[in-house]
Structures are given as C-alpha cells and as structure tokens.
Design an enzyme around this catalytic site. Structure first.
Site, PDB file in Angstrom:
ATOM      1  N   THR A  32      -9.548  37.471  38.728  1.00 30.97           N
ATOM      2  CA  THR A  32     -10.052  36.448  37.796  1.00 30.97           C
ATOM      3  C   THR A  32      -9.160  35.213  37.864  1.00 30.97           C
ATOM      4  OG1 THR A  32     -10.861  38.191  36.328  1.00 30.97           O
ATOM      5  CG2 THR A  32     -10.532  36.031  35.337  1.00 30.97           C
ATOM      6  N   SER A  34      -8.859  30.650  38.695  1.00 32.63           N
ATOM      7  CA  SER A  34      -9.364  29.587  39.564  1.00 32.63           C
ATOM      8  C   SER A  34      -9.138  29.910  41.047  1.00 32.63           C
ATOM      9  CB  SER A  34      -8.715  28.253  39.192  1.00 32.63           C
ATOM     10  OG  SER A  34      -7.309  28.354  39.238  1.00 32.63           O
ATOM     11  N   THR A  35      -8.026  30.564  41.389  1.00 31.10           N
ATOM     12  CA  THR A  35      -7.782  30.911  42.798  1.00 31.10           C
ATOM     13  C   THR A  35      -8.776  31.997  43.226  1.00 31.10           C
ATOM     14  OG1 THR A  35      -5.448  30.547  42.230  1.00 31.10           O
ATOM     15  CG2 THR A  35      -5.927  31.295  44.455  1.00 31.10           C
ATOM     16  N   GLY A  86      -5.223  36.338  41.912  1.00 33.48           N
ATOM     17  CA  GLY A  86      -4.143  35.370  41.754  1.00 33.48           C
ATOM     18  C   GLY A  86      -3.045  35.919  40.859  1.00 33.48           C
ATOM     19  N   ASP A  88       0.183  34.388  37.791  1.00 34.84           N
ATOM     20  CA  ASP A  88       0.834  33.277  37.079  1.00 34.84           C
ATOM     21  C   ASP A  88       2.263  33.094  37.551  1.00 34.84           C
ATOM     22  OD1 ASP A  88      -1.378  32.579  35.285  1.00 34.84           O
ATOM     23  OD2 ASP A  88      -1.085  34.631  34.593  1.00 34.84           O
ATOM     24  N   LYS A  98       0.748  38.291  35.146  1.00 38.92           N
ATOM     25  CA  LYS A  98      -0.657  37.920  35.161  1.00 38.92           C
ATOM     26  C   LYS A  98      -1.184  37.895  33.728  1.00 38.92           C
ATOM     27  CE  LYS A  98      -3.405  39.703  38.104  1.00 38.92           C
ATOM     28  NZ  LYS A  98      -4.003  38.367  38.179  1.00 38.92           N
ATOM     29  N   GLY A 101      -5.460  34.178  32.324  1.00 37.73           N
ATOM     30  CA  GLY A 101      -6.902  34.115  32.077  1.00 37.73           C
ATOM     31  C   GLY A 101      -7.367  35.225  31.144  1.00 37.73           C
ATOM     32  N   GLU A 107      -7.650  43.696  35.235  1.00 40.41           N
ATOM     33  CA  GLU A 107      -7.059  43.419  36.556  1.00 40.41           C
ATOM     34  C   GLU A 107      -6.140  44.568  36.967  1.00 40.41           C
ATOM     35  OE1 GLU A 107      -7.136  38.546  36.224  1.00 40.41           O
ATOM     36  OE2 GLU A 107      -5.314  39.590  35.707  1.00 40.41           O
ATOM     37  N   LYS A 125       3.889  29.154  41.738  1.00 44.24           N
ATOM     38  CA  LYS A 125       3.977  30.451  41.046  1.00 44.24           C
ATOM     39  C   LYS A 125       5.209  31.256  41.473  1.00 44.24           C
ATOM     40  CE  LYS A 125      -0.225  29.564  39.460  1.00 44.24           C
ATOM     41  NZ  LYS A 125      -1.394  30.351  39.694  1.00 44.24           N
TER      42      LYS A 125
HETATM   43  C1  5RP Z   1      -6.091  35.968  34.931  1.00 43.70           C
HETATM   44  C2  5RP Z   1      -4.937  35.942  35.861  1.00 43.70           C
HETATM   45  C3  5RP Z   1      -4.952  34.929  36.945  1.00 43.70           C
HETATM   46  O1  5RP Z   1      -4.833  35.571  38.176  1.00 43.70           O
HETATM   47  C4  5RP Z   1      -3.800  33.997  36.756  1.00 43.70           C
HETATM   48  O2  5RP Z   1      -3.880  33.434  35.465  1.00 43.70           O
HETATM   49  C5  5RP Z   1      -3.778  32.887  37.806  1.00 43.70           C
HETATM   50  O3  5RP Z   1      -4.842  32.031  37.585  1.00 43.70           O
HETATM   51  P1  5RP Z   1      -5.145  30.786  38.515  1.00 43.70           P
HETATM   52  O4  5RP Z   1      -5.589  31.330  39.835  1.00 43.70           O
HETATM   53  O5  5RP Z   1      -6.254  30.059  37.768  1.00 43.70           O
HETATM   54  O6  5RP Z   1      -3.901  29.946  38.621  1.00 43.70           O
HETATM   55  O7  5RP Z   1      -4.015  36.716  35.768  1.00 43.70           O
HETATM   56  O8  5RP Z   1      -5.886  36.871  33.881  1.00 43.70           O
END
Ligand code: 5RP
Length: 225
Positions: A32, A34-35, A86, A88, A98, A101, A107, A125
C-alpha cells in the site's frame, strides 16, 4: 530527480526484478502507498503473466481490480512467492518502519506469507537508526489511552492520527521519540501491550531485498545474513 520520479524508478525496477520470475499460477502479495501504487499501475500490462494478487489494503485491492488483476482472499492462498511494498524507513539490515498509510497490520500479515519481501523505496527512506519517522501503532479504540500510557513508559510520545480508521476498524497512534536501538525487541514489546493490534516495525521479519531509488540509479541491497 524528484521523490516521485525516484518512486517510479524503483517501481519499474521491481517490475524488472519480479515479473521474469513469475509463473502463470503465481499469486503476488502487494502493499500500500504511493510507491506500491506505481508498481500496481506498471503491473497492469503484465497481468497475463501471473494468476492474481493478495492486497494489503482495500485501496490497493480497488486499484489492482481497476488494473484488471484478479484479487484473492489470503485465506484461499497457501503461500505467496513475492510481497512487494514500500516503507517509511529502512536501515542497512532492512528492518523497516511501515504504516504511514495506516495499513501496516495487513501488510505484515501478507508479508509473513511471502517467500520474498521486495521492498521498494526512494533514498529519503534510508536511515542509520530507525525512529525519526514516528512509529505507527494500530490500536483497538477502547484501549487507546491505556496504550498511550504504556508507550510513554517505553519513552514514546504517542499521538492519535486524527480522523483515521484502519481497514480493520481500529485507530492509529504515531509514536515519536522512541529509541529504536533494538528493533526486534521493541517490535515484540509493543505488540505485547494489551490493545495493540500491531506496530509498524518490520524487524522480526524484515525485507529480504531492497530496491533503493537514488539519482544515480537503483541500488539492489540484500538483507545481510
Ligand atoms: C503504508 C506503508 C507504505 O509502504 C509507506 O507509508 C510508504 O509509502 P509511500 O510509498 O507512499 O512513500 O507502510 O502503510
């Protein structure tokens, strides 16, 4: 390169890494954010190469379905070859934070069923020690304040993420100021607080490989053994 361009770059690298290894019967685990969304969008043109996907959130399931990828319930699947998602934050051991999101519980569940967790992240990151990004902790709503107090005993300053309800009907606390020198121990300690559903540390089962987007190209980093 902008952060968005780096995210697209690692999503493409994940396509190149995963798709040639897929069989027609394979079910992919998909994360989940944007990546992960860039990965889903690029996966659409390869949808005939594999059977379908298990999604880590309702949002990703909706996006995958729109891309024409069949969605499977995890309960109907024995194992997954790959989980792509992805993060954080990541350290050099591929321990992750993580949950930015609010999807880290699902996840973690989907990742736990995969033979290989492929993490995709831009180089903002990458950290030497986890914890600058506040640690997301999913909590049962009636336990929230009790959990806040116990996280305080661990040195954390927990703040309710306003207006967020997870796909599991729970709340998210973002925990600042934790000293995460031992992510494996802290992950277990926080998960043992009554009322915690799960926390966003992925250290007991870190990523297996990290595709890290930099302006000099994508670095492939394997978890040190
Ligand atoms: C969602 C996550 C995402 O993988 C994390 O927040 C990274 O997000 P993005 O790809 O938007 O930077 O853990 O729960």
């Amino acid at each position: 390169m902008t952060q968005d361009e780096l995210k697209k770059q690692v999503a493409k690298a994940a396509i190149d890494y995963v798709v040639p290894k897929l069989s027609a019967q394979e079910i992919l685990g998909i994360g989940t954010g944007s990546t992960a969304n860039y990965f889903i969008d690029m996966l659409a043109e390869h949808k005939t190469r594999f059977r379908g996907a298990v999604a880590s959130s309702d949002a990703s399931a909706t996006r995958l379905e729109a891309a024409g990828v069949p969605i499977f319930d995890l309960n109907s699947v024995d194992s997954l070859g790959f989980y792509v998602d992805g993060a954080d934050e990541t350290d050099a051991q591929l321990n992750l934070i993580k949950g930015g999101g609010a999807a880290h519980t699902r996840e973690k569940i989907v990742a736990s069923c995969a033979k290989q967790f492929v993490c995709i992240a831009d180089d903002s990151k990458w950290v030497t020690q986890l914890g600058k990004f506040p640690l997301p902790v999913e909590v049962i709503p009636m336990a929230r304040e009790a959990v806040v107090r116990q996280l305080g005993d661990l040195g954390g300053d927990a703040v309710l993420r306003d207006g967020v309800v997870t796909d599991n009907g729970c709340e998210i606390l973002d925990v600042h100021a934790l000293d995460i020198r031992d992510p494996v121990a802290l992950e277990a300690e926080i998960d043992h607080i009554a009322g915690v559903v799960s926390n966003g540390l992925f250290a007991r089962k870190p990523a297996d490989v990290l595709l890290l987007g930099t302006s000099d190209g994508v670095r492939i980093i394997y978890r040190p053994l």
